[in-house]
Design an enzyme around this catalytic site. Structure first.
Site, mmCIF file in Angstrom:
data_model
loop_
_atom_site.group_PDB
_atom_site.id
_atom_site.type_symbol
_atom_site.label_atom_id
_atom_site.label_comp_id
_atom_site.label_asym_id
_atom_site.label_seq_id
_atom_site.Cartn_x
_atom_site.Cartn_y
_atom_site.Cartn_z
ATOM 1 N N ARG A 83 0.824 -1.212 0.000
ATOM 2 C CA ARG A 83 0.000 0.000 0.000
ATOM 3 C C ARG A 83 0.860 1.264 0.000
ATOM 4 O O ARG A 83 0.634 2.189 -0.777
ATOM 5 C CB ARG A 83 -0.913 0.003 1.231
ATOM 6 C CG ARG A 83 -1.973 -1.083 1.223
ATOM 7 C CD ARG A 83 -2.754 -1.049 2.531
ATOM 8 N NE ARG A 83 -3.804 -2.031 2.576
ATOM 9 C CZ ARG A 83 -3.634 -3.295 2.952
ATOM 10 N NH1 ARG A 83 -2.432 -3.707 3.303
ATOM 11 N NH2 ARG A 83 -4.645 -4.137 2.966
ATOM 12 N N GLU A 109 14.953 1.792 18.725
ATOM 13 C CA GLU A 109 14.235 3.035 19.016
ATOM 14 C C GLU A 109 13.728 3.022 20.456
ATOM 15 O O GLU A 109 13.384 1.958 20.980
ATOM 16 C CB GLU A 109 13.065 3.195 18.043
ATOM 17 C CG GLU A 109 13.510 3.328 16.589
ATOM 18 C CD GLU A 109 12.334 3.531 15.632
ATOM 19 O OE1 GLU A 109 11.190 3.682 16.112
ATOM 20 O OE2 GLU A 109 12.559 3.530 14.414
ATOM 21 N N ALA A 117 10.374 2.870 6.489
ATOM 22 C CA ALA A 117 9.753 1.567 6.747
ATOM 23 C C ALA A 117 10.161 1.032 8.116
ATOM 24 O O ALA A 117 9.455 1.229 9.107
ATOM 25 C CB ALA A 117 10.122 0.587 5.644
ATOM 26 N N ARG A 118 11.315 0.369 8.181
ATOM 27 C CA ARG A 118 11.804 -0.196 9.427
ATOM 28 C C ARG A 118 13.319 -0.041 9.483
ATOM 29 O O ARG A 118 14.024 -0.287 8.498
ATOM 30 C CB ARG A 118 11.429 -1.691 9.557
ATOM 31 C CG ARG A 118 9.985 -1.926 9.991
ATOM 32 C CD ARG A 118 9.797 -1.491 11.433
ATOM 33 N NE ARG A 118 8.421 -1.606 11.895
ATOM 34 C CZ ARG A 118 7.547 -0.609 11.905
ATOM 35 N NH1 ARG A 118 7.881 0.561 11.401
ATOM 36 N NH2 ARG A 118 6.338 -0.777 12.396
ATOM 37 N N HIS A 165 10.961 8.917 13.732
ATOM 38 C CA HIS A 165 9.853 7.999 13.408
ATOM 39 C C HIS A 165 8.524 8.756 13.336
ATOM 40 O O HIS A 165 7.591 8.518 14.105
ATOM 41 C CB HIS A 165 9.756 6.870 14.431
ATOM 42 C CG HIS A 165 9.074 5.650 13.869
ATOM 43 N ND1 HIS A 165 9.391 4.372 14.261
ATOM 44 C CD2 HIS A 165 8.090 5.505 12.946
ATOM 45 C CE1 HIS A 165 8.638 3.493 13.609
ATOM 46 N NE2 HIS A 165 7.840 4.170 12.796
ATOM 47 N N ASP A 178 9.351 -6.326 -6.251
ATOM 48 C CA ASP A 178 8.379 -6.905 -5.321
ATOM 49 C C ASP A 178 7.991 -8.274 -5.862
ATOM 50 O O ASP A 178 7.360 -8.375 -6.917
ATOM 51 C CB ASP A 178 7.131 -6.020 -5.194
ATOM 52 C CG ASP A 178 6.223 -6.475 -4.060
ATOM 53 O OD1 ASP A 178 6.021 -7.701 -3.924
ATOM 54 O OD2 ASP A 178 5.719 -5.627 -3.313
ATOM 55 N N ASP A 180 13.801 7.867 8.794
ATOM 56 C CA ASP A 180 12.781 8.127 9.803
ATOM 57 C C ASP A 180 12.725 6.996 10.828
ATOM 58 O O ASP A 180 12.039 7.114 11.839
ATOM 59 C CB ASP A 180 11.400 8.272 9.133
ATOM 60 C CG ASP A 180 10.311 8.648 10.108
ATOM 61 O OD1 ASP A 180 10.536 9.589 10.902
ATOM 62 O OD2 ASP A 180 9.246 8.000 10.099
#
Length: 539
Positions: A151, A262, A232-233, A280, A171, A257
């Protein structure tokens, strides 16, 4: 009354829905850790969290009350999904709520890097006006590489195309036809895509496969001056390789980000030229926080009120209407498993389930889970259900195979199970009469019709006159009333099976007298739930 705990702060809009839903109450307990968190979760049926709380193996193990966790956000790496599944806890996320906010931040970081927005502003703060020092690069005409076209990845692609960018992507779950429709050039290997990327943005979960997937070799494959974005991560980019790429001048910029650990307030990237980092903020918009809160609350409310399962990461989706339609067949599969668990006394090595007739068109995954939950009812430390039962079977080394066929003549549908224990094979076939009456219609080679509820006595005996009467006399002598009896015979062997529904459990003396009756070859007592009684996960 269903009790839900809020473990991280969420929008008031979500709390208002919980407060207005009949049969549900909630409490807010934020900032919990360790034993306090573990003990708190023992008192609730559902939980809502964001990324602040860590639901680890140690926190979730032994929790027999918690039924569902809703993550107000996309990533569920702060939840031990394996342990949750083993405990029978449904884990759901909210993949739509922060899609646009995260996509917009990725675009924002690309623009800010390209036009050196932060260092230009910082120079003004320090009293400098130096336009030449902040020459930028436009996005139009550049190529953006995307790893992940879920998404958020697709939303980023759409916005980048509106800015005049070309899109290449990797993907493995995107078809060539769909990519062509989206005007995206699709690569079968992300490393082959890298030489074409002026910008690279990742939009995948953090897994063992994606951890450190962009490291020194991959960075060297990028064009000189490429800029990297990660909303994302943390951990998908190798941080040390990013530092090396910036120092060498091969990378034109890095914007992050998210971070491997974290909260993060110390990183070798912080303060480096051509680096822009945020704490984040992907979902940190009023709209996103409202959306994920509403979505997380709706997931739990739907699950606890109608049984609907949506956006689950450890379970197939299930519509409440479908659950209502399948409740009878799920109860049948569950009761067959319960009966099998009490008939098979030795170590089970494997099971085979055949779904025949109309039932084969339904969600056989759910039906298989229901049978497995019944089979493990005598073995599990906690309650087994359709979420954890197949995993528990696998952990015990029990192989479970499924076959299905729509061809059937005498019944609308049947469920046949075979349980293998050592050299012995036990076969049970069940059918559903009407919508709510599960019946046992075959035991091994014997055909019959027996109830699947209450106290059952299964006897194999000689097929000759007087045997059934003598068994009835023994039960009568010990004041055990027979509510229903079904008998089936095997052709040509002189053997029969009788299944008796008893009003009460027989005494030890009655059992001993039956065992002493020479015409009885085997004797099994099974205790099944009362008529129409359902497990908690099916109610």
């Amino acid at each position: 009354m269903v009790k839900i705990v809020i473990l991280d702060s969420i929008s008031q809009d979500g709390l208002d829905i919980l407060a207005s839903t009949p049969g549900i109450e909630y409490e807010i307990h934020t900032g919990l850790k360790g034993e306090e968190l573990r003990e708190t979760l023992m008192n609730f049926d559902g939980a809502i969290c964001r990324s602040g709380v860590k639901l680890t193996k140690e926190i979730l193990e032994g929790n027999t009350r918690l039924k569902a966790i809703a993550r107000a956000g996309v990533g569920v790496d702060n939840i031990d999904k394996i342990t949750a599944t083993r405990q029978g806890i449904l884990v759901m996320n909210t993949p739509d709520g922060n899609t646009l906010s995260t996509a917009e931040l990725a675009i924002t970081l690309m623009l800010a890097l390209s036009r050196q927005i932060y260092p230009a502003y910082d120079s003004l703060v320090h009293g400098r006006w130096d336009r030449k020092a902040f020459m930028g690069t436009q996005l139009a005409g550049k190529t953006l590489g995307l790893i992940g076209l879920g998404r958020i990845g697709r939303a980023v692609a759409e916005r980048a195309q509106a800015l005049g960018m070309k899109i290449v992507a990797f993907d493995p779950f995107m078809s060539e036809a769909k990519a062509a429709e989206l005007e995206i050039r699709l690569f079968s290997n992300y490393r082959e895509m890298l030489p074409f990327c002026d910008y690279l943005s990742v939009h995948t979960p953090l897994t063992e496969e994606t951890r450190g997937m962009i490291s020194t070799n991959e960075i060297q494959s990028l064009p000189k001056g490429a800029r990297l974005i990660n909303c994302a991560r943390g951990g998908i980019y190798d941080e040390a390789a990013l530092v090396e790429g910036l120092k060498s001048g091969h990378l034109g910029g890095v914007a992050l980000d998210v971070y491997p650990n974290e909260p993060c307030t110390d990183s070798p990237l912080f303060g480096m030229p051509n680096v822009l980092c945020t704490p984040h903020l992907g979902a940190s918009t009023h709209e996103a926080q409202k959306n994920v809160a509403l979505e997380a609350v709706k997931l739990l409310v739907d699950y606890f009120t109608t049984g609907t399962i949506s956006s689950a990461v450890n379970m197939s989706p299930l519509d409440g209407k479908v659950l209502s339609e399948m409740r009878g067949s799920l109860a049948l599969a569950w009761r067959l498993g319960l009966l099998a668990s009490q008939m098979v006394k030795n170590q089970v090595s494997r099971c085979q389930i055949n779904f025949l007739g109309k039932i084969a068109t339904k969600s056989t995954t759910l039906l298989t889970g229901a049978f497995a939950a019944g089979l493990l009812s005598q073995a599990s430390d906690g309650e087994s259900n359709i979420i954890n039962a197949k995993m528990l079977l696998q952990e015990r080394g029990i192989d479970l195979t499924v076959q299905q066929s729509e061809t059937l003549q005498l019944f609308d549908f049947l469920i046949t199970v075979k349980i293998y224990s050592g050299e012995k094979e036990t076969l049970l076939t069940g059918a559903l009469f009407g919508n709510t009456m599960p019946r046992l219609i075959q035991v091994n080679e014997h055909r019959l019709e027996a109830f699947l509820d209450g106290n059952l006595c299964l006897l194999t005996h000689h097929d000759q006159p007087g045997v059934i009467g003598q068994m009835g006399t023994i039960f009568g002598k010990h004041h055990v009333n027979i509510g229903q009896m079904s008998t089936g015979r095997s052709s040509g062997e002189g053997k029969a099976i009788s299944i008796l529904s008893l009003d009460t459990k027989p005494s030890a003396a009655a059992v001993e007298e039956l065992k002493a009756f020479t015409n009885i070859q085997s004797l099994i007592f099974a205790e099944l739930p009362a008529e129409n009684e359902l497990p908690s996960w099916l109610q």
